[in-house]
Design a protein around this motif. Sequence first.
Motif: not given
Length: 187
Positions: A138-152, A166-169
């Motif tokens: 597994d690679v180090r960088t991940a994309i992490t989305f918060s339910l509180l700020t990335d979802f209405e 992060n997605a590019n990395q």
Amino acid sequence: MLSIGIIIGSTRQGRNGEAVAKWVYDFATERNDKASYELVDLADFNLPFYGSAIPEAMQEEAKAHVQAWSEKMASFDGYIFVTPEYNHATSGVLKNALDYLNLEVNNKAAGFAAYGSLGGARAIENLRLILGELQVADVRTAITFSLLTDFENMSEFKPADYHAKNANQMLDQLLAWSRALQTVRQK
């Protein structure tokens, strides 16, 4: 050309995983990498619970679902696991699906896109342990989305612009490792 599977790791009604996976797919395909990307939805495989007793009348169908899952996962050079965080871990359905695999995924690479109250970080850590046993790097960088700020209302996906970095990395790392591990599998 590398082949990367983007695995939707939830089958719950009203899940957010489809929107996250579609965002990852669109982002990845717009980069014009020397890679092809494919969305893979666990809901399409109807896998039985690993190790459960299956009625005789349903065994052939269950076997066909498991075989289709195995063949699909074997067809990729790497993976992006899109996982929710449920109870400080990945989803049960994704864990169950991974329990059916071994040689199909050995010496391949994985990246992560997760979502949850803490961006799915604990689900990613849980998956790192599982994938390590399956010999997936597994690679180090991940994309992490918060339910509180990335979802209405915790349901409509509206990711912040800063996730692109992060997605590019993550994609750069995933493609490099997937390419390198091809040489290991060819020996």
